[in-house]
Design an enzyme around this catalytic site. Structure first.
Site, PDB file in Angstrom:
ATOM      1  N   SER A   1       4.981   2.483   7.724  1.00 28.10           N
ATOM      2  CA  SER A   1       4.544   1.374   6.900  1.00 28.10           C
ATOM      3  C   SER A   1       5.759   0.928   6.161  1.00 28.10           C
ATOM      4  CB  SER A   1       3.482   1.551   6.323  1.00 28.10           C
ATOM      5  OG  SER A   1       2.185   1.990   6.970  1.00 28.10           O
TER       6      SER A   1
ATOM      7  N   HIS B   1       0.812  -1.178   0.008  1.00 27.00           N
ATOM      8  CA  HIS B   1      -0.011  -0.035  -0.136  1.00 27.00           C
ATOM      9  C   HIS B   1       0.809   1.161  -0.014  1.00 27.00           C
ATOM     10  CE1 HIS B   1       0.438  -0.001   4.578  1.00 27.00           C
ATOM     11  NE2 HIS B   1       0.570   1.181   4.462  1.00 27.00           N
TER      12      HIS B   1
ATOM     13  N   ASP C   1       0.103  -7.531   1.473  1.00 24.60           N
ATOM     14  CA  ASP C   1       0.653  -6.365   1.714  1.00 24.60           C
ATOM     15  C   ASP C   1       2.124  -6.325   1.614  1.00 24.60           C
ATOM     16  OD1 ASP C   1       0.094  -3.653   1.504  1.00 24.60           O
ATOM     17  OD2 ASP C   1      -0.304  -3.550   3.756  1.00 24.60           O
TER      18      ASP C   1
END
Length: 391
Positions: free
Chosen positions: A234, A130, A160
């Site tokens: 992230s 993402h 992911d």
């Protein structure tokens, strides 16, 4: 005689008063504990309880951070998006009518930030899918100040994860934690680029293992930690106190957008497996049976006359798929897969994913109150197209 008795009583009273004052103001004067001589070393105690409470705990995690930090990078992405030339044109119906007219939209460059981890000295980087999803350009900034354009090697939206490649010399790569099993209570450190302020390290512990059913990915088996993870973290590294990679920071639970002490990371062993598949083949291959499983609720267990809620109900079978060819039907209750008990849908999907395509799998089901076994030839799960909406 009376005079001597009064003198004695007064003397005792004065001495007690002095003793009380000394005991209150300078108690150390009354401590007569002998000081051990330097020539008489203390003998070690044979019992484990004699060790000091802080034995084995590092006073600083600077060495662990120094080993891992050079391998953690900042990831910057840009993409071109089209937007109405006026906010008044955001109405869906109006947009549909005017979309084809010239000058209705204009291009705008959107930027985003995240983190990544150099996992091989030849320039391979692990990050979250993402972070780079739908990006037109990906830039990587190293801890030593160097920058480079990154190329997308491959991605796995279902977990992911994505793999990038940069061409620079003298790269520092992180070390995976190998076979070391994480335990709840282990100290961990999160390294990343929160809010774009620059590389930051936060500390916490492993709060839980095997977290799933969060609706983040299709395949979920997260490490939960209270180490502060914020937007921009992230794709960054979750490391142990030796500087080894134990997870890829992926998501947070938050109602405000900031850290509330509940963060999630993909375990490093799972990430390493996906990394190797993407580098070798460009994609991730998982087993596939062509069934739609459903958890057994209390009502379903009662309706089927089951003593336990372990297992999954086959809610759908893909026509022509591996399960259909083997003879599985809607309503079958799957109890075991290759002699491994089936507990719920999440674990069942993970069990199927580990199967090798074209191999044989034995499935034990309960059908009409009787147990039956089927041999299924495992297929390859169709890949989720890049750019598709994540669950």
């Amino acid at each position: 005689m009376r005079r001597f008795w009064l003198l004695f009583a007064q003397t005792v009273t004065v001495c007690l008063g002095i003793l009380f004052i000394v005991a209150t103001l300078r108690p150390d004067w009354l401590d007569r504990t002998p000081v051990p001589q330097a020539s008489a070393p203390a003998q070690p105690s044979a019992g484990p309880s004699a060790a000091p409470a802080t034995a084995g705990l590092p006073a600083s995690y600077a060495q662990a951070v120094a080993r891992a930090a050079p391998a953690v990078v900042n990831v910057y992405t840009t993409k071109q998006i089209r937007e109405p030339i006026s906010p008044l044109l955001n109405d869906p119906e109006l947009s549909r009518l005017l979309r084809g007219l010239p000058g209705f939209t204009r291009k705008r460059e959107a930027t985003a930030l995240g983190s990544g981890v150099i996992v091989r000295p030849d320039g391979y980087i692990l990050t979250n899918y993402h972070v780079i999803e739908a990006a037109d350009a990906i830039e990587v900034a190293l801890n030593d100040g160097r920058e480079a354009r990154a190329k997308l090697v491959g991605a796995d939206p279902e977990s992911d994860l994505a793999v990038l490649k940069i061409d620079l010399e003298g790269l520092s790569s992180i070390t995976f934690n190998g076979t070391h099993d994480m335990q709840v209570g282990d100290v961990v450190l999160a390294i990343g680029n929160p809010f774009g302020v620059g590389q930051t390290t936060t500390m916490g512990i492993v709060s839980a293992l095997g977290r799933n059913r969060l609706g983040i990915n299709i395949y979920e088996n997260f490490i939960q930690t209270d180490a502060a993870i914020n937007p921009g973290n992230s794709g960054g590294a979750l490391i142990d106190t030796h500087g080894r990679l134990v997870g890829i920071n992926t998501a947070i639970y938050s109602e405000t957008g900031g850290s509330l002490g509940i963060g999630f990371a993909i375990p490093s062993m799972a990430a390493q497996t996906i990394l190797e598949q993407i580098i070798t083949t460009g994609h991730v291959t998982r087993g596939w049976l062509g069934v739609e499983p459903q958890d057994i609720t209390a009502d379903l267990a009662k309706a089927f006359g089951l003593d336990s809620r372990d297992g999954v109900i086959v809610a759908g079978v893909l026509r022509g798929g591996p399960a259909a060819r083997a003879g599985l039907r809607v309503g079958d209750i799957v109890l075991k897969l290759n002699d491994e008990p089936v507990v719920d849908t999440i674990r069942f999907l993970n069990q199927i994913a580990r199967l090798t395509p074209q191999s044989k799998a034995e499935i034990q089901v309960l059908r009409a109150g009787k147990k039956a076994s089927f041999s299924v030839q495992v297929g390859a799960r169709p890949p989720l197209q890049l750019g598709a909406r994540r669950p």
